[in-house]
Design an enzyme around this catalytic site. Structure first.
Site, short mmCIF file in Angstrom:
data_model
loop_
_atom_site.label_atom_id
_atom_site.label_comp_id
_atom_site.label_asym_id
_atom_site.label_seq_id
_atom_site.Cartn_x
_atom_site.Cartn_y
_atom_site.Cartn_z
N ARG A 186 2.58 -1.47 10.80
CA ARG A 186 1.41 -1.48 9.91
C ARG A 186 1.28 -0.09 9.31
O ARG A 186 1.50 0.91 9.97
CB ARG A 186 0.13 -1.85 10.69
CG ARG A 186 0.03 -3.32 11.07
CD ARG A 186 -0.18 -4.20 9.84
NE ARG A 186 -0.42 -5.60 10.16
CZ ARG A 186 0.51 -6.54 10.13
NH1 ARG A 186 1.76 -6.22 9.82
NH2 ARG A 186 0.20 -7.80 10.41
N GLU A 190 -2.21 -1.53 0.21
CA GLU A 190 -1.15 -2.24 -0.49
C GLU A 190 -1.74 -3.03 -1.65
O GLU A 190 -2.80 -3.64 -1.48
CB GLU A 190 -0.42 -3.18 0.48
CG GLU A 190 0.27 -2.43 1.61
CD GLU A 190 1.02 -3.35 2.58
OE1 GLU A 190 0.95 -4.59 2.41
OE2 GLU A 190 1.66 -2.83 3.51
N HIS A 211 6.31 -4.44 1.75
CA HIS A 211 5.94 -5.27 2.92
C HIS A 211 6.83 -6.51 2.94
O HIS A 211 6.36 -7.65 3.00
CB HIS A 211 4.47 -5.67 2.85
CG HIS A 211 3.89 -5.98 4.19
ND1 HIS A 211 2.62 -5.63 4.55
CD2 HIS A 211 4.41 -6.61 5.29
CE1 HIS A 211 2.38 -6.02 5.79
NE2 HIS A 211 3.45 -6.63 6.26
#
Length: 298
Positions: A229, A256, A275
């Site tokens: 994370r 993000e 991601h």
């Protein structure tokens, strides 16, 4: 059980008839932000991802007793409430571990073997040897977070002849690691490692775990990989230390999409991906298996 299933489970519609044949009642809706196709009180179990980001878990009153997530992380769920009300919760443990481990290996090899340099030279038709390539063999790897993802990473780096150690809040004996240490040994292990891979969950204790002090302890040439994370790493501390590091592979960020004006985008020894490390063609099959197996236990 009255089950609410969302489109976060891609193959859900292929299994609804079987789930109903097993005695469950099902309501399906595609988008988790939409209005529920049933009352909150009706729901006893859910199969979802970020449902509770837009639907307050307290609205489900006391009937909710089962949660199956399609994600590996629990950070989108109010876990204090879940524990307080003794709700059974399962994640997608093991579903994404293989592609994430392969991605970590790819990131290190991309940096060690100067893949970007060769790619740029190929585009310009330049024949230029690169003599200063690195080997994985013999490198000391520290995996922070020795769950399913971390252990799949350990298997692959050991296969390349690396010396793999782990850091975890629950140290254990595991043949995939030389040794797993407690979190109190993190700074010591960072100091000794050539490669540091972050695969631990985000909690209040792990937020900005990799801060300025720890980044400064990394030896020259160390590669840092974050596939956990984004908030585990203090990105500002990392940016200032980059000239000393061998490179960083960042697949996750505290915010993000990642700020397009951040200087990290243009740094030669930085690999940034959106991601995406979890992606793999075997995920759907593995997720289907996990969900259906867990349903047999309720």
């Amino acid at each position: 059980m009255n089950l609410l299933i969302t489109g976060a489970w891609k193959d859900a519609k292929e299994y609804i008839r079987k789930i109903e044949a097993d005695g469950h009642k099902v309501h399906f809706f595609q988008f988790e932000k939409d209005e529920l196709p049933c009352s909150y009180e009706w729901v006893e179990g859910v199969i979802c991802n970020g449902l509770f980001l837009t639907h307050d878990i307290r609205k489900f009153i006391i009937n909710l007793r089962y949660i199956q997530l399609t994600s590996a992380g629990f950070d989108r769920v109010p876990m204090d409430y879940v524990k307080e009300h003794n709700i059974v919760i399962n994640n997608a443990r093991g579903v994404y571990s293989i592609p994430m481990a392969e991605f970590a290996l790819f990131g290190v090899l991309e940096l060690y073997k100067k893949g970007r340099k060769f790619f740029e030279n190929q585009k310009q038709h330049i024949w230029e040897k690169q003599r200063n390539l690195y080997e994985l063999f013999g490198k000391k790897v520290c995996i922070v977070g020795c769950g399913s993802v971390g252990t799949e990473c350990a298997k692959r780096f050991r296969a390349f002849g690396c010396i793999v150690s782990g850091i975890d809040i629950f140290p254990r004996c595991d043949d995939n690691y030389e040794k797993i240490f407690g979190l109190e040994k993190l700074e010591d292990m960072i100091l000794k490692s050539d490669i540091v891979i972050l695969t631990l969950p985000l909690t209040d204790k792990t937020r900005h775990l990799i801060d300025k002090a720890k980044v400064e302890k990394m030896k020259e040439g160390t590669i840092l990989i974050n596939i956990a994370r984004g908030a585990i790493v203090d990105i500002h501390a990392l940016t200032s230390a980059l000239p000393k590091l061998g490179g960083v592979v960042l697949d996750v960020f505290e915010e993000e999409p990642f700020n397009e004006d951040n200087p990290l985008w243009d740094m030669e020894n930085v690999i940034i991906t959106p991601h995406n490390s979890f992606a793999g063609e075997g995920n759907d099959r593995r997720l289907d298996g996990v969900i259906m197996e867990n349903l047999t236990c309720i």
